[in-house]
Design a protein around this motif. Structure first.
Motif, PDB file in Angstrom:
ATOM      1  N   LEU A 130     -12.705  55.781 -18.415  1.00  0.00           N
ATOM      2  CA  LEU A 130     -11.249  55.937 -18.413  1.00  0.00           C
ATOM      3  C   LEU A 130     -10.619  55.516 -19.733  1.00  0.00           C
ATOM      4  CD1 LEU A 130     -10.547  54.447 -14.890  1.00  0.00           C
ATOM      5  CD2 LEU A 130     -10.473  56.865 -15.525  1.00  0.00           C
ATOM      6  N   LEU A 131     -11.256  54.584 -20.393  1.00  0.00           N
ATOM      7  CA  LEU A 131     -10.646  53.998 -21.580  1.00  0.00           C
ATOM      8  C   LEU A 131     -11.227  54.488 -22.890  1.00  0.00           C
ATOM      9  CD1 LEU A 131     -10.444  50.577 -19.916  1.00  0.00           C
ATOM     10  CD2 LEU A 131      -8.467  51.865 -20.721  1.00  0.00           C
ATOM     11  N   ASN A 132     -12.357  55.141 -22.848  1.00  0.00           N
ATOM     12  CA  ASN A 132     -12.977  55.603 -24.077  1.00  0.00           C
ATOM     13  C   ASN A 132     -12.664  57.067 -24.387  1.00  0.00           C
ATOM     14  OD1 ASN A 132     -14.109  53.161 -24.729  1.00  0.00           O
ATOM     15  ND2 ASN A 132     -15.944  53.561 -23.533  1.00  0.00           N
ATOM     16  N   ILE A 139      -8.516  42.593 -24.233  1.00  0.00           N
ATOM     17  CA  ILE A 139      -8.831  43.459 -23.092  1.00  0.00           C
ATOM     18  C   ILE A 139      -9.517  44.752 -23.526  1.00  0.00           C
ATOM     19  CG2 ILE A 139      -6.649  44.740 -22.913  1.00  0.00           C
ATOM     20  CD1 ILE A 139      -6.837  44.060 -19.838  1.00  0.00           C
ATOM     21  N   HIS A 140      -9.236  45.236 -24.725  1.00  0.00           N
ATOM     22  CA  HIS A 140      -9.856  46.479 -25.197  1.00  0.00           C
ATOM     23  C   HIS A 140     -11.372  46.324 -25.372  1.00  0.00           C
ATOM     24  CE1 HIS A 140      -9.019  44.165 -28.822  1.00  0.00           C
ATOM     25  NE2 HIS A 140     -10.001  44.843 -29.396  1.00  0.00           N
ATOM     26  N   GLU A 141     -11.847  45.099 -25.557  1.00  0.00           N
ATOM     27  CA  GLU A 141     -13.285  44.850 -25.721  1.00  0.00           C
ATOM     28  C   GLU A 141     -14.036  44.952 -24.391  1.00  0.00           C
ATOM     29  OE1 GLU A 141     -13.495  41.012 -27.524  1.00  0.00           O
ATOM     30  OE2 GLU A 141     -12.457  41.671 -29.341  1.00  0.00           O
ATOM     31  N   PHE A 142     -13.334  44.825 -23.301  1.00  0.00           N
ATOM     32  CA  PHE A 142     -13.940  44.830 -21.974  1.00  0.00           C
ATOM     33  C   PHE A 142     -14.495  46.196 -21.583  1.00  0.00           C
ATOM     34  CE2 PHE A 142     -13.409  45.377 -17.337  1.00  0.00           C
ATOM     35  CZ  PHE A 142     -14.247  44.379 -16.895  1.00  0.00           C
ATOM     36  N   ALA A 143     -13.837  47.257 -21.982  1.00  0.00           N
ATOM     37  CA  ALA A 143     -14.213  48.608 -21.541  1.00  0.00           C
ATOM     38  C   ALA A 143     -15.652  48.949 -21.883  1.00  0.00           C
ATOM     39  CB  ALA A 143     -13.277  49.643 -22.136  1.00  0.00           C
ATOM     40  N   GLY A 144     -16.093  48.580 -23.049  1.00  0.00           N
ATOM     41  CA  GLY A 144     -17.444  48.909 -23.467  1.00  0.00           C
ATOM     42  C   GLY A 144     -18.520  48.202 -22.664  1.00  0.00           C
ATOM     43  N   ARG A 145     -18.156  47.108 -22.036  1.00  0.00           N
ATOM     44  CA  ARG A 145     -19.132  46.331 -21.263  1.00  0.00           C
ATOM     45  C   ARG A 145     -19.091  46.631 -19.773  1.00  0.00           C
ATOM     46  NH1 ARG A 145     -17.066  41.866 -24.667  1.00  0.00           N
ATOM     47  NH2 ARG A 145     -15.802  41.334 -22.868  1.00  0.00           N
ATOM     48  N   ASN A 146     -18.118  47.405 -19.323  1.00  0.00           N
ATOM     49  CA  ASN A 146     -18.001  47.672 -17.895  1.00  0.00           C
ATOM     50  C   ASN A 146     -17.918  49.176 -17.654  1.00  0.00           C
ATOM     51  OD1 ASN A 146     -17.091  48.028 -15.212  1.00  0.00           O
ATOM     52  ND2 ASN A 146     -16.309  45.942 -15.221  1.00  0.00           N
ATOM     53  N   PRO A 147     -19.018  49.762 -17.171  1.00  0.00           N
ATOM     54  CA  PRO A 147     -19.047  51.213 -16.975  1.00  0.00           C
ATOM     55  C   PRO A 147     -18.030  51.718 -15.957  1.00  0.00           C
ATOM     56  CG  PRO A 147     -21.037  50.184 -16.103  1.00  0.00           C
ATOM     57  CD  PRO A 147     -20.270  49.112 -16.814  1.00  0.00           C
ATOM     58  N   VAL A 166      -3.150  52.885 -18.832  1.00  0.00           N
ATOM     59  CA  VAL A 166      -4.348  52.928 -17.995  1.00  0.00           C
ATOM     60  C   VAL A 166      -4.738  51.517 -17.579  1.00  0.00           C
ATOM     61  CG1 VAL A 166      -6.823  53.469 -17.953  1.00  0.00           C
ATOM     62  CG2 VAL A 166      -5.203  55.116 -18.904  1.00  0.00           C
ATOM     63  N   TRP A 167      -4.740  50.585 -18.534  1.00  0.00           N
ATOM     64  CA  TRP A 167      -5.102  49.210 -18.203  1.00  0.00           C
ATOM     65  C   TRP A 167      -4.184  48.621 -17.144  1.00  0.00           C
ATOM     66  CZ3 TRP A 167      -9.274  46.684 -18.246  1.00  0.00           C
ATOM     67  CH2 TRP A 167     -10.228  46.878 -19.239  1.00  0.00           C
ATOM     68  N   ILE A 168      -2.881  48.782 -17.328  1.00  0.00           N
ATOM     69  CA  ILE A 168      -1.936  48.206 -16.370  1.00  0.00           C
ATOM     70  C   ILE A 168      -2.125  48.830 -14.999  1.00  0.00           C
ATOM     71  CG2 ILE A 168       0.510  47.979 -15.768  1.00  0.00           C
ATOM     72  CD1 ILE A 168      -0.508  46.022 -17.967  1.00  0.00           C
ATOM     73  N   GLU A 169      -2.271  50.139 -14.960  1.00  0.00           N
ATOM     74  CA  GLU A 169      -2.471  50.800 -13.673  1.00  0.00           C
ATOM     75  C   GLU A 169      -3.765  50.336 -13.001  1.00  0.00           C
ATOM     76  OE1 GLU A 169      -1.994  54.946 -14.599  1.00  0.00           O
ATOM     77  OE2 GLU A 169       0.187  54.770 -14.689  1.00  0.00           O
ATOM     78  N   LEU A 170      -4.825  50.141 -13.785  1.00  0.00           N
ATOM     79  CA  LEU A 170      -6.081  49.638 -13.233  1.00  0.00           C
ATOM     80  C   LEU A 170      -5.938  48.208 -12.716  1.00  0.00           C
ATOM     81  CD1 LEU A 170      -8.658  50.961 -15.843  1.00  0.00           C
ATOM     82  CD2 LEU A 170      -8.495  51.641 -13.435  1.00  0.00           C
ATOM     83  N   LEU A 171      -5.279  47.369 -13.493  1.00  0.00           N
ATOM     84  CA  LEU A 171      -5.109  45.977 -13.080  1.00  0.00           C
ATOM     85  C   LEU A 171      -4.297  45.872 -11.794  1.00  0.00           C
ATOM     86  CD1 LEU A 171      -4.458  44.290 -16.544  1.00  0.00           C
ATOM     87  CD2 LEU A 171      -6.530  44.127 -15.153  1.00  0.00           C
ATOM     88  N   VAL A 172      -3.208  46.617 -11.732  1.00  0.00           N
ATOM     89  CA  VAL A 172      -2.366  46.594 -10.533  1.00  0.00           C
ATOM     90  C   VAL A 172      -3.150  47.103  -9.329  1.00  0.00           C
ATOM     91  CG1 VAL A 172      -0.348  47.667  -9.447  1.00  0.00           C
ATOM     92  CG2 VAL A 172      -0.163  46.715 -11.753  1.00  0.00           C
TER      93      VAL A 172
END
Length: 85
Positions: A80-82, A67-75, A26-32
């Motif tokens: 997608l990540l939780n 990078i896993h810490e970022f999800a909780g701070r960005n709605p 999910v992270w890679i697909e989001l970043l790309v």
């Protein structure tokens, strides 16, 4: 591009043991996707996968271990990540 995505997922997982394969994907697909969209919105011509690969690899190197810490701070990404695997 599929092979590149798989390589980037493996690199991210090597950098961050907190991520499952599904979440790393999910992270890679989001970043790309975000990079390509931002690049296009800025008016740049598409430069091919080499540019995408370079930028995403730099992000993995710089931020991959946290990078896993970022999800909780960005709605925008949290839903997608939780989710459960």
């Amino acid at each position: 591009m599929k092979e590149l995505i798989e390589e980037l997922i493996a690199e991210l997982r090597d950098k961050n043991e907190e991520l499952s394969e599904a979440k790393a994907r999910v992270w890679i697909e989001l970043l790309v996707s975000d990079f390509e969209a931002s690049y296009a919105k800025a008016g740049y011509d598409y430069q091919g996968t080499a540019v995408v690969e370079k930028v995403v690899r730099q992000w993995i190197e710089s931020y991959g271990d946290k990078i896993h810490e970022f999800a909780g701070r960005n709605p925008k990404y949290a839903h997608l990540l939780n989710e459960q695997e």
